[in-house]
Design an enzyme around this catalytic site. Structure first.
Site, PDB file in Angstrom:
ATOM      1  N   THR A  21       0.808  -1.220   0.000  1.00  0.00           N
ATOM      2  CA  THR A  21       0.000   0.000   0.000  1.00  0.00           C
ATOM      3  C   THR A  21       0.840   1.268   0.000  1.00  0.00           C
ATOM      4  OG1 THR A  21      -1.724  -1.166   1.189  1.00  0.00           O
ATOM      5  CG2 THR A  21      -1.778   1.217   1.352  1.00  0.00           C
ATOM      6  N   SER A  66       1.804  -7.870  -0.818  1.00  0.00           N
ATOM      7  CA  SER A  66       2.663  -8.809  -0.076  1.00  0.00           C
ATOM      8  C   SER A  66       1.978 -10.141   0.193  1.00  0.00           C
ATOM      9  CB  SER A  66       3.180  -8.180   1.211  1.00  0.00           C
ATOM     10  OG  SER A  66       2.178  -8.101   2.178  1.00  0.00           O
ATOM     11  N   THR A  97       2.046  -4.665   4.348  1.00  0.00           N
ATOM     12  CA  THR A  97       1.980  -5.008   5.778  1.00  0.00           C
ATOM     13  C   THR A  97       1.506  -6.440   6.032  1.00  0.00           C
ATOM     14  OG1 THR A  97      -0.253  -4.108   5.912  1.00  0.00           O
ATOM     15  CG2 THR A  97       1.562  -2.632   6.523  1.00  0.00           C
ATOM     16  N   ASP A  98       0.750  -7.003   5.077  1.00  0.00           N
ATOM     17  CA  ASP A  98       0.099  -8.285   5.369  1.00  0.00           C
ATOM     18  C   ASP A  98       1.083  -9.388   5.741  1.00  0.00           C
ATOM     19  OD1 ASP A  98      -2.357  -7.156   4.974  1.00  0.00           O
ATOM     20  OD2 ASP A  98      -2.634  -7.924   2.943  1.00  0.00           O
TER      21      ASP A  98
HETATM   22  N1  ASP Z   1      -2.313  -6.020   0.941  1.00  0.00           N
HETATM   23  C1  ASP Z   1      -1.288  -5.044   1.173  1.00  0.00           C
HETATM   24  C2  ASP Z   1       0.037  -5.779   1.209  1.00  0.00           C
HETATM   25  O1  ASP Z   1       0.342  -6.439   2.157  1.00  0.00           O
HETATM   26  C3  ASP Z   1      -1.552  -4.324   2.438  1.00  0.00           C
HETATM   27  C4  ASP Z   1      -0.514  -3.303   2.840  1.00  0.00           C
HETATM   28  O2  ASP Z   1       0.445  -3.020   2.194  1.00  0.00           O
HETATM   29  O3  ASP Z   1      -0.699  -2.731   3.918  1.00  0.00           O
HETATM   30  O4  ASP Z   1       0.774  -5.676   0.251  1.00  0.00           O
END
Ligand code: ASP
Length: 351
Positions: A21, A66, A97-98
């Site tokens: 993100t 991710s 973050t995932d």
């Molecule tokens: N779905 C995203 C990822 O993990 C969420 C994020 O970046 O916060 O790439």
């Protein structure tokens, strides 16, 4: 793709963009979030210029959410840092973050004896969005990656996650919130630093290399033949058998209740003992957010110990997985792997 910034040299940081993100911004033409070109990072986050660091960028291709992370990306990241290790004072990895806690965990095992920081960060809101947490996360991560003491040694020569003003040891983290900015926690390990008016480093907790001048070892062999079994009321013999007795599995992480307890039913203990007798590694980690496995407290834990289960101590599941991928990749002998599982290799367990 690698871009060089024209900034006056002081500390040099390599900013590695893998996706997630943080690197999105709204494209007004299509009204949707799209990844932006990180070679233009200083235009997007002009605050970074105030540091006067040299910040070079490296963008992965393709950029990924991710959720699609694979061991090949960890190997690519490790190879990149190995190749560029002497050129930079620190490395910042922008990551979704995932699965950031998984990546931070496994990378900590893949890089042994670091003398420079490797800091993962990301954000809950895209960097182009008005209330983004991405700018603060990125700025703090860069500042920490460049921080040195009077002797010129990095203040945090570890693989870490920097998020919402706190710096955590990477292999102690878990993603705990899908919405708010405090997305990660590290319940079994104190924060390595906190960014307030100034950045306060918790130097008694931060690990240091044995020899600051030695080059780290970069381990790129991973064996992913690991399964995870989460214990729950109503779990059936078929499910347990399919997971622990699978021929394709060298190790099983059992996520148990509380201090490492599992059902005491005969069939359960028998299946675990059978897998263990066949040479499989069975490691016990708790489903709790905090605390440690101790298979000597309750009879239900004792059964597991007697069946040949290895304690994961206060390891997270993410860290146990990364440690196993790394150790299984290095050693063909499961008994050697079991021995190392009981050792604190990178600060991942309190032992
Ligand atoms: N779905 C995203 C990822 O993990 C969420 C994020 O970046 O916060 O790439």
């Amino acid at each position: 793709m690698t871009g060089q910034s024209p900034i006056r040299e002081r500390s040099a940081i390599l900013l590695i963009y893998t996706g997630g993100t943080i690197g999105m911004k709204e494209d007004p033409a299509i009204g949707a979030l799209t990844p932006f070109d990180f070679s233009q990072i200083l235009e997007e986050v002009p605050e970074l210029e105030k540091f006067a660091y040299r910040i070079d960028t490296h963008t992965f291709s393709p950029l990924i959410d991710s959720s699609d992370v694979e061991p090949s990306l960890w190997i690519e990241l490790t190879s990149l840092i190995e190749e560029r290790y002497d050129d930079y004072d620190g490395f910042v990895i922008l990551h979704g973050t995932d699965t950031m806690a998984y990546s931070a965990s496994v990378l900590s095992f893949m890089m042994e004896g670091l003398s420079k920081p490797v800091i993962l960060t990301g954000s809950q809101l895209p960097i182009g969005s008005p209330r983004t947490d991405g700018k603060e996360n990125l700025i703090s991560a860069v500042e920490i990656a460049a921080a040195k003491d009077e002797e010129g040694h990095a203040l945090v020569p570890e693989v870490c996650i920097c998020f919402d003003s706190i710096l955590m040891r990477g292999n102690r983290t878990r993603k705990i919130n899908a919405d708010n900015f405090r997305a990660f926690r590290s319940d079994n390990c104190p924060h390595l630093a906190e960014a307030g008016i100034s950045i306060r480093y918790n130097s008694s907790v931060i690990r240091k290399p044995k020899d600051w001048n030695a080059r780290p070892e970069f381990h790129k062999e991973l064996d992913t033949r690991v399964s995870i079994l989460k214990i729950h009321p109503g779990i059936t013999p078929q499910v347990v058998r399919d997971i622990v007795c699978s021929k394709d599995t060298r190790a099983v992480i059992i996520e148990t209740y509380g201090a490492g307890n599992a059902p005491s039913k005969e069939w359960f203990t028998r299946l675990i003992a059978q897998a263990s007798a066949e040479g499989k590694i069975i490691i016990n980690v708790t489903q709790c957010m905090a605390g440690c496995v101790n298979m000597d407290i309750y009879a239900t834990g004792k059964c597991l110990k007697d069946a040949g289960v290895t304690s994961g101590y206060d390891s997270t599941t993410e860290s146990a997985l990364g440690k196993l991928f790394h150790l299984l990749g290095r050693y063909d002998d499961n008994d050697i792997v079991k021995g190392y599982l009981g050792e604190n290799l990178r600060g991942e367990i309190s032992k």
